[in-house]
Design a protein around this motif. Structure first.
Motif, PDB file in Angstrom:
ATOM      1  N   ALA A   1     -19.164 -31.413  17.593  1.00  0.00           N
ATOM      2  CA  ALA A   1     -20.462 -30.814  17.895  1.00  0.00           C
ATOM      3  C   ALA A   1     -20.849 -29.784  16.852  1.00  0.00           C
ATOM      4  O   ALA A   1     -19.989 -29.153  16.240  1.00  0.00           O
ATOM      5  CB  ALA A   1     -20.423 -30.154  19.271  1.00  0.00           C
TER       6      ALA A   1
ATOM      7  N   GLU B   1     -24.557 -27.051  16.076  1.00  0.00           N
ATOM      8  CA  GLU B   1     -25.905 -26.645  16.475  1.00  0.00           C
ATOM      9  C   GLU B   1     -26.923 -27.188  15.488  1.00  0.00           C
ATOM     10  O   GLU B   1     -26.708 -27.170  14.280  1.00  0.00           O
ATOM     11  CB  GLU B   1     -26.033 -25.116  16.529  1.00  0.00           C
ATOM     12  CG  GLU B   1     -25.321 -24.469  17.687  1.00  0.00           C
ATOM     13  CD  GLU B   1     -25.966 -24.738  19.034  1.00  0.00           C
ATOM     14  OE1 GLU B   1     -27.176 -25.002  19.097  1.00  0.00           O
ATOM     15  OE2 GLU B   1     -25.234 -24.687  20.024  1.00  0.00           O
TER      16      GLU B   1
ATOM     17  N   THR C   1     -27.742 -29.049  20.601  1.00  0.00           N
ATOM     18  CA  THR C   1     -26.377 -29.277  20.176  1.00  0.00           C
ATOM     19  C   THR C   1     -26.186 -30.759  19.908  1.00  0.00           C
ATOM     20  O   THR C   1     -26.304 -31.578  20.814  1.00  0.00           O
ATOM     21  CB  THR C   1     -25.392 -28.823  21.265  1.00  0.00           C
ATOM     22  OG1 THR C   1     -25.657 -27.464  21.581  1.00  0.00           O
ATOM     23  CG2 THR C   1     -23.962 -28.962  20.803  1.00  0.00           C
TER      24      THR C   1
ATOM     25  N   ASP D   1     -25.602 -25.271  24.889  1.00  0.00           N
ATOM     26  CA  ASP D   1     -25.099 -24.664  23.659  1.00  0.00           C
ATOM     27  C   ASP D   1     -23.602 -24.943  23.508  1.00  0.00           C
ATOM     28  O   ASP D   1     -22.925 -25.309  24.464  1.00  0.00           O
ATOM     29  CB  ASP D   1     -25.385 -23.154  23.659  1.00  0.00           C
ATOM     30  CG  ASP D   1     -24.684 -22.458  24.805  1.00  0.00           C
ATOM     31  OD1 ASP D   1     -23.716 -21.728  24.537  1.00  0.00           O
ATOM     32  OD2 ASP D   1     -25.103 -22.652  25.960  1.00  0.00           O
ATOM     33  N   ILE D   2     -23.100 -24.761  22.296  1.00  0.00           N
ATOM     34  CA  ILE D   2     -21.714 -25.139  21.986  1.00  0.00           C
ATOM     35  C   ILE D   2     -20.707 -24.346  22.803  1.00  0.00           C
ATOM     36  O   ILE D   2     -19.717 -24.897  23.297  1.00  0.00           O
ATOM     37  CB  ILE D   2     -21.436 -24.995  20.478  1.00  0.00           C
ATOM     38  CG1 ILE D   2     -22.195 -26.080  19.716  1.00  0.00           C
ATOM     39  CG2 ILE D   2     -19.947 -25.098  20.179  1.00  0.00           C
ATOM     40  CD1 ILE D   2     -22.014 -26.059  18.235  1.00  0.00           C
TER      41      ILE D   2
END
Length: 138
Positions: free
Chosen positions: A90, A92, A97, A118-119
């Protein structure tokens, strides 16, 4: 573990806002510059805005339980068994993401970025289920 994680993101309204601004600008041009031929174009934009507002826009997101990772959980859901996943890659991006699933047989599948949180959240959720999330550069 009986925790079920759900991430849901409502569809954006950017196209509706853009169309509304276009209608306002066209109406201003008609009034200020007395260009009455543009009034029909303004009515077309009004009609398109109304149609766009009435179209269904399903929510984006994922659902993770103890056995499956469900992609697009609220619009044509597709499950991936957690036992088949070696790890996730993964990073951003502007759209969200970007995630790639790396399966245990070393095949890969890129997934839709709009579905994922989000990560940091993704790492915590997947770590609780024993799946590593790695940086895309690795």
């Amino acid at each position: 573990m009986n925790d079920i994680y759900e991430f849901r993101r409502a569809a954006g309204k950017g196209a509706i806002l853009l169309s509304f601004v276009s209608v306002v600008l066209l109406l201003m041009a008609v009034v200020i510059y007395a260009v009455s031929s543009l009034i029909w174009l303004a009515w077309v934009y009004v009609g398109l805005t109304i149609v766009w507002m009435l179209l269904p826009r399903p929510a984006l997101g994922i659902r993770v339980d103890e056995t499956d990772l469900t992609i697009s959980a609220w619009n044509k859901p597709r499950s991936i068994a957690l036992d088949d996943i070696a790890h996730l890659r993964a990073h951003e991006a502007r759209t969200g993401t970007e995630v790639t699933v790396v399966y245990k047989d070393q095949s890969e599948e890129a997934l839709f970025a709009g579905d994922f949180p989000d990560i940091d959240t993704l790492v915590a959720v997947m770590a609780a289920r024993g799946i590593a999330v790695r940086d895309d550069a690795l």
